[in-house]
Write a protein that holds these residues in place. Structure first.
Motif, PDB file in Angstrom:
ATOM      1  N   THR A   1       8.029 -25.989 -18.180  1.00  0.00           N
ATOM      2  CA  THR A   1       7.916 -26.476 -16.658  1.00  0.00           C
ATOM      3  C   THR A   1       6.342 -25.794 -16.144  1.00  0.00           C
ATOM      4  N   VAL A   2       5.981 -24.702 -16.442  1.00  0.00           N
ATOM      5  CA  VAL A   2       4.762 -24.275 -16.149  1.00  0.00           C
ATOM      6  C   VAL A   2       3.625 -24.981 -16.775  1.00  0.00           C
ATOM      7  N   ASN A   3       3.938 -25.745 -17.693  1.00  0.00           N
ATOM      8  CA  ASN A   3       3.125 -26.505 -18.374  1.00  0.00           C
ATOM      9  C   ASN A   3       2.791 -27.971 -17.637  1.00  0.00           C
ATOM     10  N   ASP A   4       3.982 -28.328 -17.011  1.00  0.00           N
ATOM     11  CA  ASP A   4       4.254 -29.705 -16.649  1.00  0.00           C
ATOM     12  C   ASP A   4       3.942 -29.790 -15.144  1.00  0.00           C
ATOM     13  N   PHE A   5       3.941 -28.716 -14.428  1.00  0.00           N
ATOM     14  CA  PHE A   5       3.825 -28.740 -13.005  1.00  0.00           C
ATOM     15  C   PHE A   5       2.726 -27.693 -12.573  1.00  0.00           C
ATOM     16  N   GLU A   6       1.963 -27.898 -11.313  1.00  0.00           N
ATOM     17  CA  GLU A   6       1.132 -27.297 -10.908  1.00  0.00           C
ATOM     18  C   GLU A   6       1.461 -26.177  -9.869  1.00  0.00           C
ATOM     19  N   ALA A   7       2.674 -26.304  -9.496  1.00  0.00           N
ATOM     20  CA  ALA A   7       3.066 -25.165  -8.347  1.00  0.00           C
ATOM     21  C   ALA A   7       4.544 -25.225  -8.169  1.00  0.00           C
ATOM     22  N   PHE A   8       5.507 -24.264  -7.594  1.00  0.00           N
ATOM     23  CA  PHE A   8       6.605 -24.197  -7.432  1.00  0.00           C
ATOM     24  C   PHE A   8       6.968 -23.587  -5.978  1.00  0.00           C
ATOM     25  N   VAL A   9       8.360 -24.404  -5.700  1.00  0.00           N
ATOM     26  CA  VAL A   9       8.582 -23.895  -4.668  1.00  0.00           C
ATOM     27  C   VAL A   9      10.374 -23.484  -4.778  1.00  0.00           C
ATOM     28  N   ILE A  10      10.893 -22.452  -4.150  1.00  0.00           N
ATOM     29  CA  ILE A  10      12.115 -22.143  -4.460  1.00  0.00           C
ATOM     30  C   ILE A  10      12.748 -22.054  -3.097  1.00  0.00           C
ATOM     31  N   SER A  11      14.033 -22.878  -2.870  1.00  0.00           N
ATOM     32  CA  SER A  11      14.632 -22.910  -1.567  1.00  0.00           C
ATOM     33  C   SER A  11      15.961 -23.598  -1.814  1.00  0.00           C
ATOM     34  N   GLY A  12      16.470 -24.254  -0.829  1.00  0.00           N
ATOM     35  CA  GLY A  12      17.914 -24.893  -1.011  1.00  0.00           C
ATOM     36  C   GLY A  12      18.173 -25.835  -0.005  1.00  0.00           C
ATOM     37  N   ASP A  13      19.310 -26.283  -0.084  1.00  0.00           N
ATOM     38  CA  ASP A  13      19.748 -27.273   1.220  1.00  0.00           C
ATOM     39  C   ASP A  13      21.013 -26.733   1.767  1.00  0.00           C
ATOM     40  N   SER A  14      21.448 -25.489   1.440  1.00  0.00           N
ATOM     41  CA  SER A  14      22.656 -24.792   1.751  1.00  0.00           C
ATOM     42  C   SER A  14      22.445 -24.354   3.378  1.00  0.00           C
ATOM     43  N   ALA A  15      23.498 -23.614   3.636  1.00  0.00           N
ATOM     44  CA  ALA A  15      23.400 -22.905   5.144  1.00  0.00           C
ATOM     45  C   ALA A  15      22.577 -21.621   4.957  1.00  0.00           C
ATOM     46  N   ASN A  16      22.556 -21.015   4.043  1.00  0.00           N
ATOM     47  CA  ASN A  16      21.783 -19.896   3.794  1.00  0.00           C
ATOM     48  C   ASN A  16      20.836 -19.936   2.518  1.00  0.00           C
ATOM     49  N   PHE A  17      20.180 -19.174   2.541  1.00  0.00           N
ATOM     50  CA  PHE A  17      18.856 -19.155   1.341  1.00  0.00           C
ATOM     51  C   PHE A  17      19.650 -18.321   0.344  1.00  0.00           C
ATOM     52  N   SER A  18      20.001 -16.997   0.588  1.00  0.00           N
ATOM     53  CA  SER A  18      20.899 -16.194  -0.326  1.00  0.00           C
ATOM     54  C   SER A  18      21.492 -14.942   0.568  1.00  0.00           C
ATOM     55  N   VAL A  19      22.693 -14.611  -0.072  1.00  0.00           N
ATOM     56  CA  VAL A  19      23.370 -13.461   0.538  1.00  0.00           C
ATOM     57  C   VAL A  19      23.201 -12.489  -0.192  1.00  0.00           C
ATOM     58  N   GLY A  20      22.189 -12.467  -1.354  1.00  0.00           N
ATOM     59  CA  GLY A  20      21.850 -11.321  -2.247  1.00  0.00           C
ATOM     60  C   GLY A  20      22.610 -11.285  -3.685  1.00  0.00           C
ATOM     61  N   ALA A  21      22.568 -10.292  -4.309  1.00  0.00           N
ATOM     62  CA  ALA A  21      23.119 -10.360  -5.729  1.00  0.00           C
ATOM     63  C   ALA A  21      24.633 -10.523  -5.598  1.00  0.00           C
ATOM     64  N   ASN A  22      25.031 -11.111  -6.756  1.00  0.00           N
ATOM     65  CA  ASN A  22      26.424 -11.332  -6.888  1.00  0.00           C
ATOM     66  C   ASN A  22      27.165  -9.884  -7.033  1.00  0.00           C
ATOM     67  N   LEU A  23      27.760  -9.291  -5.917  1.00  0.00           N
ATOM     68  CA  LEU A  23      28.468  -8.092  -5.870  1.00  0.00           C
ATOM     69  C   LEU A  23      29.503  -8.119  -6.754  1.00  0.00           C
ATOM     70  N   MET A  24      30.254  -8.991  -6.847  1.00  0.00           N
ATOM     71  CA  MET A  24      31.546  -9.153  -7.589  1.00  0.00           C
ATOM     72  C   MET A  24      31.280  -8.765  -9.189  1.00  0.00           C
ATOM     73  N   GLN A  25      30.336  -9.561  -9.651  1.00  0.00           N
ATOM     74  CA  GLN A  25      29.864  -9.536 -10.876  1.00  0.00           C
ATOM     75  C   GLN A  25      29.648  -7.912 -11.196  1.00  0.00           C
ATOM     76  N   LEU A  26      28.662  -7.241 -10.322  1.00  0.00           N
ATOM     77  CA  LEU A  26      28.312  -6.227 -10.360  1.00  0.00           C
ATOM     78  C   LEU A  26      29.344  -5.029 -10.588  1.00  0.00           C
ATOM     79  N   LEU A  27      30.403  -5.100  -9.589  1.00  0.00           N
ATOM     80  CA  LEU A  27      31.437  -4.161  -9.293  1.00  0.00           C
ATOM     81  C   LEU A  27      32.316  -4.473 -10.490  1.00  0.00           C
ATOM     82  N   LEU A  28      32.743  -5.596 -11.079  1.00  0.00           N
ATOM     83  CA  LEU A  28      33.188  -5.728 -12.436  1.00  0.00           C
ATOM     84  C   LEU A  28      32.840  -4.996 -13.532  1.00  0.00           C
ATOM     85  N   GLY A  29      31.401  -5.213 -13.588  1.00  0.00           N
ATOM     86  CA  GLY A  29      30.593  -4.303 -14.744  1.00  0.00           C
ATOM     87  C   GLY A  29      30.794  -2.742 -14.588  1.00  0.00           C
ATOM     88  N   VAL A  30      30.638  -2.351 -13.256  1.00  0.00           N
ATOM     89  CA  VAL A  30      30.658  -0.755 -12.818  1.00  0.00           C
ATOM     90  C   VAL A  30      32.004  -0.139 -13.210  1.00  0.00           C
TER      91      VAL A  30
END
Length: 819
Positions: free
Chosen positions: A535-564
């Motif tokens: 992808t770095v070879n095929d494209f000249e630039a990148f945009v990170i975003s989305g169509d949802s209501a929120n960009f991100s609520v942060g890390a997956n806490l459930m995944q983290l808590l299970l590991g802990v």
């Protein structure tokens, strides 16, 4: 498009009530100078002081500065508003390009004021009314021919900053150039969804919305349901606001709802509306007599009764039969519980509508509620007489932007299945709208069809012509969804996709639930952006975003808590390392990466953003490193980046300053407070003041334009000869002196009882990272060294019982725990 060359450089709002003052605040948010005028208090003579004569408008300004939710993006915008009164200051409008009338809903009052406005306005200036109940044509008839040619309706929804809908209602005399100029200004500068409405009672959104709410109340009374049951049924299960019918009524004001309903009822017969049975319920009339007007009166359909031990509001609910308040009880419906397992709103609507009405109380309510909505909406577009809009597109757009429905009524009809639903309606002997019959007769089975060949990606059925037409879309408005229809995806996993945005720019779309940052997103971003990747070879630039209501609520806490909880410390360590590797891949990617955050951008979402080459943010941005709220510190490079920014900020003031110098320490202290107090912005402007956004970062007012603007920013970086940064090893750590000062501040807060012992422990870890550890001031450290400090702190805090309690509590309630 005609009218686009015309600039709106100064605006006047006449009327400083709730709506008028908030329109003024939002125009000021766009950086446009404003004039805000209101009446002189009755009984005051010319001898009274200017502040006395400006009492009402000054009170409105004071209210704006204190309003919750906030009216201004930043309080500094208030300086753009010049206040005055109609008697002394009407001449101020002569320099205004757009004058908005927002006075009482009384034709005589409006006509009298507009007559005076004509004496002062500059010929050619645009004049509009925000009326919600008076025909625009009736107001236009009181104006001179010149003024009438520049006059039309601009119906904002309250609060104007947050409600995206703007209905524009022209008359036969209105200049098309003027409509185009205001449409363009409100789209680009105010972030509005522009919908053209016909001059019919209540225009579009209030016409459909009032019918829907009134019909829900009618069905409640007919089926013997409670207010709480109807709120549960008419909330998020349908993709409607979670407030439901009655909670929304209390928020808007029972008197406001009644005004809209009675305004329409008075005119229903003259426009041959087929549903005169849906009117103001008798018990609501009694509520008006008792002044039970909703939240502003502290009682309406619900009544506030203080707070419980956890600080939550205690609400009583009205029994509409007895008009007595009783304890609030959350209703349970089997259909709703089953629907919670269906993430897709269209699929959920189909499931709820086609349930067995003979066995399920929810299905018995949904069938008439939705089928009657479908029929009512279908009867409001041409060739039916007295149409409220020119097509189904305006109606759907108005309901989504004005009432926050996820789907408009025609999109809901498609979700339910037009053919299957209509067949059931016929079998039950229910009326079917003539426009629905036209759709089916033309061989159509849905109001909309996907079509990758048109800019919007969709066609809509037009009953007037009997065929499908392209859904119109303004240039620059797009989404990942539309682009994927035309170009597909380059690669994807359950959490994210890479999409070709065109012009050498690729988009990384986040699409996990709430865009929580789990392994899928982390791995895709890392692999996509690493040097030498396809992808770095095929494209000249990148945009990170989305169509949802929120960009991100942060890390997956459930995944983290299970590991802990399983004490899988090696896995947790790898998880943190993986997250850090992702943010470093963003920062050091050979191609420029632009992040376009919007809505909630929390924790790891911020860390993704601040590592990018640039950011293009939506104006409505709730951005913050909130990890301390769950007993952690930013572990994905957030502390590291704020350390570097603190040093750079200090050095910009005093280039030869020492690492422990006051300039660097002041910047460091501010960033420490931002992390330790988990500060979250209420706008992109505030995110800039908190240091999450930088001066060079862009802000987009219209959410629908964010992806295009971010792509243009990425392309501009490429064209300017972007060169990726190199990982630093020469960061002069503020060191032990700064650390001691920050720890003293934490100790003082703890001794004063302002923070808990665990808060202090978390804050001290944050201080240690920001200062580069307990080292001699000026010691040169690397970015990797700071990342290692972050990871050490993060893992240590994960092992704390109180941190685990905080994470579990937040996952269960969505709120922070102070322990």
């Amino acid at each position: 498009m005609a009218g686009l060359g015309r600039q709106i450089r100064r605006v006047a709002v006449l009327g400083a009530g709730t709506m008028g003052s908030r329109i003024a605040a939002h125009v000021a948010n766009a950086g446009v100078p404003m004039v805000l005028l209101d009446i002189v208090p009755p009984g005051l003579g010319s001898e009274a002081s200017k502040p006395e004569r400006d009492k009402f408008v000054l009170a409105a300004m004071d209210g704006l500065k204190k309003s919750k939710p906030t009216a201004f993006y930043a309080l500094e915008s208030a300086r753009l508003i010049t206040v005055g009164n109609f008697e002394d200051d009407l001449e101020l409008i002569k320099d205004c390009d757009w004058i908005i009338e927002v006075v009482a809903e009384n034709l005589e009052i409006k006509a009298a004021l507009l007559k005076r406005v004509e004496e002062h306005r500059r010929p050619g200036s645009i004049l509009t009314s925000n009326t919600s109940g008076i025909p625009i044509g009736s107001i236009a008839a009181t104006l001179s021919d010149e003024a009438a040619s520049h006059f039309f309706g601009t119906h904002f929804f309250n609060p104007p900053r947050y409600m995206r809908l703007l209905e524009i209602i022209p008359t036969v005399k209105t200049s098309a150039d003027d409509v185009a100029a205001i449409s363009h200004f409100c789209d680009m500068r105010l972030g509005k969804t522009i919908v053209r409405s016909n001059d019919t009672p209540n225009f579009i959104a209030n016409r459909i919305g009032t019918f829907s709410m009134g019909n829900a109340i009618r069905l409640m009374m007919a089926q013997g349901l409670t207010i709480e049951e109807v709120d549960t049924l008419t909330g998020s299960a349908l993709g409607w606001p979670k407030t439901g019918t009655f909670r929304l009524g209390d928020l808007v004001g029972v008197d406001v709802l009644a005004h809209v309903a009675t305004n329409f009822s008075a005119k229903a017969a003259s426009i041959e509306d087929e549903r005169p049975d849906v009117g103001l319920a008798p018990f609501i009339s009694t509520m008006l007599e008792k002044k039970w007007l909703g939240d502003k009166a502290k009682q309406g359909f619900y009544k506030k009764e203080g707070r419980d031990e956890q600080g939550r509001d205690i609400r009583l609910v009205l029994d509409w039969k007895t008009l007595e308040y009783g304890p609030s009880v959350r209703p349970k419906f089997q259909a709703i519980e089953m629907a919670k397992n269906v993430d897709s709103t269209p699929k959920r609507i189909a499931q709820l509508l086609h349930g067995d009405a003979t066995k399920d109380k929810a299905a018995a309510f949904y069938w008439p509620l939705l089928t009657e909505l479908f029929t009512y909406a279908a009867n409001r577009v041409p060739p039916v007489g007295n149409a409220i809009a020119d097509s189904i597109v305006e109606i759907d757009a108005a309901m989504k932007a004005g009432f926050n429905w996820e789907l408009g009524p025609f999109e809901m009809f498609d979700a339910a299945g037009v053919k299957a639903t209509t067949e059931k309606m016929r079998a039950a002997g229910l009326p079917v709208a003539a426009n629905v019959e036209k759709l089916l007769a033309a061989g159509g089975e849905s109001w909309y069809r996907d079509d990758a060949t048109v800019a919007s990606g969709r066609l809509y059925f037009d009953p007037a012509s009997g065929g499908y037409k392209a859904v119109p879309v303004a240039e620059g408005v797009t989404s990942f969804g539309v682009i994927k229809k035309a170009h597909g995806v380059v690669k994807k996993n359950p959490g994210a996709s890479v999409v070709d945005l065109g012009d050498g720019v690729a988009g990384i779309e986040l699409h996990s639930k709430m865009n929580a940052l789990g392994g899928d997103i982390v791995s895709l971003i890392t692999q996509t952006l690493k040097p030498g990747s396809t992808t770095v070879n095929d494209f000249e630039a990148f945009v990170i975003s989305g169509d949802s209501a929120n960009f991100s609520v942060g890390a997956n806490l459930m995944q983290l808590l299970l590991g802990v909880q399983e004490e899988e410390w090696d896995e947790v360590d790898m998880m943190v390392r993986g997250f850090q590797n992702m943010t470093q891949a963003i920062k050091f990617c050979p191609r420029p990466v632009v992040v376009a955050p919007y809505g909630m951008c929390l924790g790891g979402g911020v860390e993704i953003s601040i590592h990018a080459a640039a950011r293009q943010a939506h104006a409505e941005l709730y951005m913050g490193l909130v990890e301390t709220g769950v007993g952690l510190i930013p572990g994905g490079g957030g502390c590291k980046e704020l350390t570097i920014r603190s040093i750079e900020a200090g050095q910009s003031i005093r280039p030869d300053g020492r690492a422990e110098g006051v300039e660097i320490f002041e910047a460091l202290k501010k960033n420490f407070e931002t992390i330790a107090m988990a500060k979250v912005s209420t706008s992109a402007a505030e995110a800039r003041s908190l240091g999450y956004l930088q001066k060079t970062d862009g802000v987009t007012m219209n959410r629908d334009r964010l992806l295009t603007d971010a792509k243009l920013k990425a392309r501009a970086l490429v064209d300017a000869g972007y060169s990726a940064p190199v990982m630093r090893g020469d960061i002069a750590a503020p060191g032990e002196n700064a650390l001691a000062t920050l720890k003293l501040a934490v100790w003082t807060m703890r001794e004063g009882g302002f923070i808990s012992e665990h808060d202090a422990k978390v804050a001290n870890w944050a201080a240690r990272i920001l200062c580069g550890g307990k080292v001699t001031p000026g010691t040169l450290v690397s970015e990797q060294y700071l990342l290692d400090l972050e990871r050490e702190a993060f893992l240590s805090l994960c092992g704390e019982k109180k941190t685990q309690e905080r994470i579990a509590f937040t996952l269960k309630t969505g709120k922070p725990l102070r322990n």
